[in-house]
Design a protein around this motif. Structure first.
Motif, PDB file in Angstrom:
ATOM      1  N   ASP A 122       0.840  -1.191   0.000  1.00 17.54           N
ATOM      2  CA  ASP A 122       0.000   0.000   0.000  1.00 17.54           C
ATOM      3  C   ASP A 122       0.880   1.247   0.000  1.00 17.54           C
ATOM      4  O   ASP A 122       1.524   1.573   1.000  1.00 17.54           O
ATOM      5  CB  ASP A 122      -0.915  -0.002   1.230  1.00 17.54           C
ATOM      6  CG  ASP A 122      -1.962   1.100   1.189  1.00 17.54           C
ATOM      7  OD1 ASP A 122      -2.033   1.818   0.177  1.00 17.54           O
ATOM      8  OD2 ASP A 122      -2.714   1.218   2.167  1.00 17.54           O
ATOM      9  N   LYS A 123       0.884   1.936  -1.127  1.00 14.48           N
ATOM     10  CA  LYS A 123       1.739   3.120  -1.290  1.00 14.48           C
ATOM     11  C   LYS A 123       1.398   4.227  -0.291  1.00 14.48           C
ATOM     12  O   LYS A 123       2.269   4.944   0.175  1.00 14.48           O
ATOM     13  CB  LYS A 123       1.597   3.626  -2.721  1.00 14.48           C
ATOM     14  CG  LYS A 123       2.532   4.719  -3.101  1.00 14.48           C
ATOM     15  CD  LYS A 123       2.343   5.067  -4.563  1.00 14.48           C
ATOM     16  CE  LYS A 123       3.329   6.101  -5.011  1.00 14.48           C
ATOM     17  NZ  LYS A 123       3.179   6.413  -6.425  1.00 14.48           N
ATOM     18  N   GLU A 124       0.113   4.351   0.043  1.00 17.72           N
ATOM     19  CA  GLU A 124      -0.321   5.406   0.960  1.00 17.72           C
ATOM     20  C   GLU A 124       0.108   5.131   2.400  1.00 17.72           C
ATOM     21  O   GLU A 124       0.375   6.058   3.155  1.00 17.72           O
ATOM     22  CB  GLU A 124      -1.849   5.553   0.894  1.00 17.72           C
ATOM     23  CG  GLU A 124      -2.375   5.908  -0.488  1.00 17.72           C
ATOM     24  CD  GLU A 124      -1.798   7.204  -1.024  1.00 17.72           C
ATOM     25  OE1 GLU A 124      -1.664   8.162  -0.238  1.00 17.72           O
ATOM     26  OE2 GLU A 124      -1.468   7.255  -2.215  1.00 17.72           O
ATOM     27  N   ARG A 125       0.167   3.865   2.788  1.00 14.40           N
ATOM     28  CA  ARG A 125       0.494   3.521   4.176  1.00 14.40           C
ATOM     29  C   ARG A 125       1.997   3.412   4.422  1.00 14.40           C
ATOM     30  O   ARG A 125       2.426   3.252   5.566  1.00 14.40           O
ATOM     31  CB  ARG A 125      -0.162   2.186   4.542  1.00 14.40           C
ATOM     32  CG  ARG A 125      -1.648   2.310   4.774  1.00 14.40           C
ATOM     33  CD  ARG A 125      -2.262   1.045   5.331  1.00 14.40           C
ATOM     34  NE  ARG A 125      -1.497   0.477   6.413  1.00 14.40           N
ATOM     35  CZ  ARG A 125      -1.284  -0.828   6.562  1.00 14.40           C
ATOM     36  NH1 ARG A 125      -1.766  -1.696   5.728  1.00 14.40           N
ATOM     37  NH2 ARG A 125      -0.577  -1.283   7.586  1.00 14.40           N
ATOM     38  N   MET A 126       2.810   3.468   3.366  1.00 15.58           N
ATOM     39  CA  MET A 126       4.255   3.271   3.540  1.00 15.58           C
ATOM     40  C   MET A 126       4.858   4.278   4.513  1.00 15.58           C
ATOM     41  O   MET A 126       5.756   3.943   5.269  1.00 15.58           O
ATOM     42  CB  MET A 126       4.980   3.352   2.188  1.00 15.58           C
ATOM     43  CG  MET A 126       4.808   2.122   1.359  1.00 15.58           C
ATOM     44  SD  MET A 126       5.905   1.997  -0.082  1.00 15.58           S
ATOM     45  CE  MET A 126       5.980   3.594  -0.762  1.00 15.58           C
ATOM     46  N   ARG A 127       4.379   5.508   4.500  1.00 16.43           N
ATOM     47  CA  ARG A 127       4.968   6.545   5.363  1.00 16.43           C
ATOM     48  C   ARG A 127       4.640   6.347   6.830  1.00 16.43           C
ATOM     49  O   ARG A 127       5.400   6.751   7.696  1.00 16.43           O
ATOM     50  CB  ARG A 127       4.487   7.917   4.925  1.00 16.43           C
ATOM     51  CG  ARG A 127       5.072   8.354   3.636  1.00 16.43           C
ATOM     52  CD  ARG A 127       4.579   9.720   3.282  1.00 16.43           C
ATOM     53  NE  ARG A 127       5.129  10.102   2.004  1.00 16.43           N
ATOM     54  CZ  ARG A 127       5.626  11.291   1.754  1.00 16.43           C
ATOM     55  NH1 ARG A 127       5.623  12.197   2.687  1.00 16.43           N
ATOM     56  NH2 ARG A 127       6.122  11.560   0.586  1.00 16.43           N
ATOM     57  N   VAL A 128       3.491   5.754   7.111  1.00 13.08           N
ATOM     58  CA  VAL A 128       3.072   5.607   8.503  1.00 13.08           C
ATOM     59  C   VAL A 128       3.212   4.175   9.001  1.00 13.08           C
ATOM     60  O   VAL A 128       2.829   3.876  10.127  1.00 13.08           O
ATOM     61  CB  VAL A 128       1.608   6.093   8.692  1.00 13.08           C
ATOM     62  CG1 VAL A 128       1.500   7.578   8.424  1.00 13.08           C
ATOM     63  CG2 VAL A 128       0.649   5.314   7.803  1.00 13.08           C
ATOM     64  N   TYR A 129       3.783   3.313   8.185  1.00 13.55           N
ATOM     65  CA  TYR A 129       3.937   1.911   8.575  1.00 13.55           C
ATOM     66  C   TYR A 129       4.911   1.817   9.753  1.00 13.55           C
ATOM     67  O   TYR A 129       5.992   2.411   9.720  1.00 13.55           O
ATOM     68  CB  TYR A 129       4.458   1.092   7.393  1.00 13.55           C
ATOM     69  CG  TYR A 129       4.409  -0.397   7.612  1.00 13.55           C
ATOM     70  CD1 TYR A 129       3.260  -1.109   7.321  1.00 13.55           C
ATOM     71  CD2 TYR A 129       5.505  -1.082   8.120  1.00 13.55           C
ATOM     72  CE1 TYR A 129       3.199  -2.479   7.516  1.00 13.55           C
ATOM     73  CE2 TYR A 129       5.461  -2.452   8.321  1.00 13.55           C
ATOM     74  CZ  TYR A 129       4.302  -3.143   8.022  1.00 13.55           C
ATOM     75  OH  TYR A 129       4.241  -4.501   8.221  1.00 13.55           O
TER      76      TYR A 129
END
Length: 200
Positions: A122-129
């Motif tokens: 998930d490209k959108e969740r990569m920053r908050v993973y």
């Protein structure tokens, strides 16, 4: 006899060339500027007086945060994709083309290989993973494989270790031992340059 007043001459300026030049300059600066990617973890560098500049390209960076978690990153989109392919073969993990594209966009990461597909899905969740660091223990030293295959992908790659100034030495030593086990005897320990007495 009536005297005619001289009409003021209206000077017309053609603004088209100036507008064209402005857009060319904006385009040039947009294309030639390299933006700095967000780092995978917060690292406050220790101060030092020496200033050895790091190259802009062909750099493998190993980040160690204050808690001793280890993160890894290399530059170059194609190098990242090739590296992911090698790691996938080594650990028998299949990565989709979308996951490979997402990996190429990362500046760095800090998860195990088993967790990597979940991070990249998930490209959108990569920053908050939530990243817990790459395993570097004696049972599973995945950092060693990332280092080895990075050198396979790019033999001229330089190694930089970026450790937080509050990190305990045992975590830094673990990374240095991993580098030495892989016959990497030259690497840079990154520091923050202190201003010289002349600059103050």
């Amino acid at each position: 006899m009536a005297i005619e007043k001289a009409r003021p001459r209206i000077v017309k300026l053609d603004m088209n060339p100036m507008v064209d030049m402005a857009f060319l300059l904006v385009t040039f600066f947009m294309l030639s500027t390299s933006f700095r990617l967000e780092e995978p973890t917060e690292v406050v560098l220790p101060p030092a007086t020496a200033d050895v500049p790091m190259p802009e390209t062909s750099v493998m960076t190993i980040y160690i945060n204050r808690q001793g978690q280890i993160f890894f990153g290399i530059d170059g989109k194609f190098s990242k994709k090739a590296l992911l392919n090698h790691i996938g073969q080594r650990y028998q993990v299949e990565f989709t083309s979308e996951q490979a594209e997402n990996f190429a966009l990362l500046s760095g990461f800090g998860v195990s290989v088993a967790e990597l597909p979940k991070l990249l899905s998930d490209k959108e969740r990569m920053r908050v993973y939530p990243m817990k660091g790459i395993p570097v223990d004696s049972l599973s030293n995945e950092l060693s494989d990332w280092i080895v295959y990075s050198r396979v992908v790019n033999p001229a790659i330089r190694v930089a270790v970026k450790a937080d100034k509050g990190t305990e030495y045992k975590y830094i030593r673990r990374v240095i031992n991993t580098l030495l086990e892989n016959k990497i005897l030259r690497f840079n320990l990154l520091t923050e340059k202190l201003p010289s007495k002349n600059e103050q």
